[in-house]
Structure formats: structure tokens, C-alpha cells
Design an enzyme around this catalytic site. Structure first.
Site, PDB file in Angstrom:
ATOM      1  N   MET A   1       0.831  -1.184   0.000  1.00  0.00           N
ATOM      2  CA  MET A   1       0.000   0.000   0.000  1.00  0.00           C
ATOM      3  C   MET A   1       0.877   1.250   0.000  1.00  0.00           C
ATOM      4  O   MET A   1       1.875   1.308   0.698  1.00  0.00           O
ATOM      5  CB  MET A   1      -0.909   0.006   1.214  1.00  0.00           C
ATOM      6  CG  MET A   1      -1.952  -1.088   1.199  1.00  0.00           C
ATOM      7  SD  MET A   1      -3.093  -0.930   2.567  1.00  0.00           S
ATOM      8  CE  MET A   1      -3.997   0.488   2.041  1.00  0.00           C
ATOM      9  N   ILE A   4       1.844   2.966   3.296  1.00  0.00           N
ATOM     10  CA  ILE A   4       2.773   2.250   4.175  1.00  0.00           C
ATOM     11  C   ILE A   4       4.097   1.993   3.463  1.00  0.00           C
ATOM     12  O   ILE A   4       5.157   2.390   3.942  1.00  0.00           O
ATOM     13  CB  ILE A   4       2.158   0.910   4.643  1.00  0.00           C
ATOM     14  CG1 ILE A   4       0.889   1.172   5.461  1.00  0.00           C
ATOM     15  CG2 ILE A   4       3.171   0.101   5.444  1.00  0.00           C
ATOM     16  CD1 ILE A   4       0.057  -0.055   5.713  1.00  0.00           C
ATOM     17  N   CYS A   5       4.040   1.339   2.317  1.00  0.00           N
ATOM     18  CA  CYS A   5       5.250   0.883   1.619  1.00  0.00           C
ATOM     19  C   CYS A   5       5.987   1.990   0.877  1.00  0.00           C
ATOM     20  O   CYS A   5       7.146   1.807   0.513  1.00  0.00           O
ATOM     21  CB  CYS A   5       4.896  -0.231   0.644  1.00  0.00           C
ATOM     22  SG  CYS A   5       4.212  -1.683   1.469  1.00  0.00           S
ATOM     23  N   VAL A   6       5.341   3.113   0.624  1.00  0.00           N
ATOM     24  CA  VAL A   6       6.007   4.221  -0.049  1.00  0.00           C
ATOM     25  C   VAL A   6       6.234   5.373   0.922  1.00  0.00           C
ATOM     26  O   VAL A   6       7.341   5.889   1.044  1.00  0.00           O
ATOM     27  CB  VAL A   6       5.199   4.709  -1.282  1.00  0.00           C
ATOM     28  CG1 VAL A   6       5.828   5.941  -1.896  1.00  0.00           C
ATOM     29  CG2 VAL A   6       5.096   3.598  -2.312  1.00  0.00           C
ATOM     30  N   PRO A   9       9.034   4.729   4.116  1.00  0.00           N
ATOM     31  CA  PRO A   9      10.448   4.769   3.744  1.00  0.00           C
ATOM     32  C   PRO A   9      10.860   6.101   3.123  1.00  0.00           C
ATOM     33  O   PRO A   9      11.973   6.583   3.334  1.00  0.00           O
ATOM     34  CB  PRO A   9      10.608   3.634   2.729  1.00  0.00           C
ATOM     35  CG  PRO A   9       9.355   2.867   2.720  1.00  0.00           C
ATOM     36  CD  PRO A   9       8.322   3.650   3.441  1.00  0.00           C
TER      37      PRO A   9
END
Length: 93
Positions: A1, A4-6, A9
Site C-alpha cells: 500500500m 505504508i510501503c512508499v 520509507p
């Protein structure tokens, strides 16, 4: 998602001083609203938000040493986009 995943970080990398690009359509999310919120958060943190085609064009311009192309800033997300070049003419023999 994306949220969250972009976002996580990317924000961490910005906090450490990195110049960060987020290719937003390379990741999915549960709703259009979540996508918009992620883009706003990233943009406010100084992350350059782009799409796959825009990044491909920019990388190609860098790889070919095309420094003559004028670049413009997109006012809503802060992304550098290469200026469009006129179509090339076919070679004649």
C-alpha cells in the site's frame, strides 16, 4: 500500500537528508482518498512525487545527456518534468 510501503520509507529517507522520488502509480492503495493523502504528505515533506512514465522520461533524458531540455516545475506536486521536444524528422538518404 502506498501509505505504508512508499510513504514511510520515503519520509525516513528525507529525514536522513536524501533526495527522494516516489513513483506513486507503482504502488496501490485501498482508496483514491488514501492516495491523495499520501501525495500531500510526501509533497509537504519535500519528496518528489512522479508517475512511471514521467520518471522513465526523466531517466532517459539523464542517460542520454540531454541537458538542453528545459525543465518545468509542476505546481501541485513539485515534480521536475523534462520539456517536450519536437518530433524528430525521418532520415533521408
Amino acid at each position: 500500500m502506498t501509505s505504508i510501503c512508499v510513504v514511510r520509507p520515503a519520509l525516513s529517507a528525507r529525514a536522513e537528508g536524501y533526495d527522494v522520488y516516489a513513483v506513486i502509480d507503482a504502488s496501490g492503495t485501498c482508496s483514491e482518498e488514501a492516495r491523495r493523502i499520501s501525495i500531500v504528505r510526501l509533497s509537504r515533506a519535500g519528496v518528489r512525487v512522479a508517475d512511471v512514465l514521467g520518471m522513465a522520461a526523466e531517466l532517459q533524458a539523464e542517460a542520454t545527456g540531454d541537458t538542453a531540455a528545459e525543465e518545468t516545475e509542476s505546481s501541485h506536486v513539485g515534480v521536475r518534468w523534462p520539456a517536450r521536444r519536437p518530433p524528430s524528422r525521418p532520415r533521408t538518404r
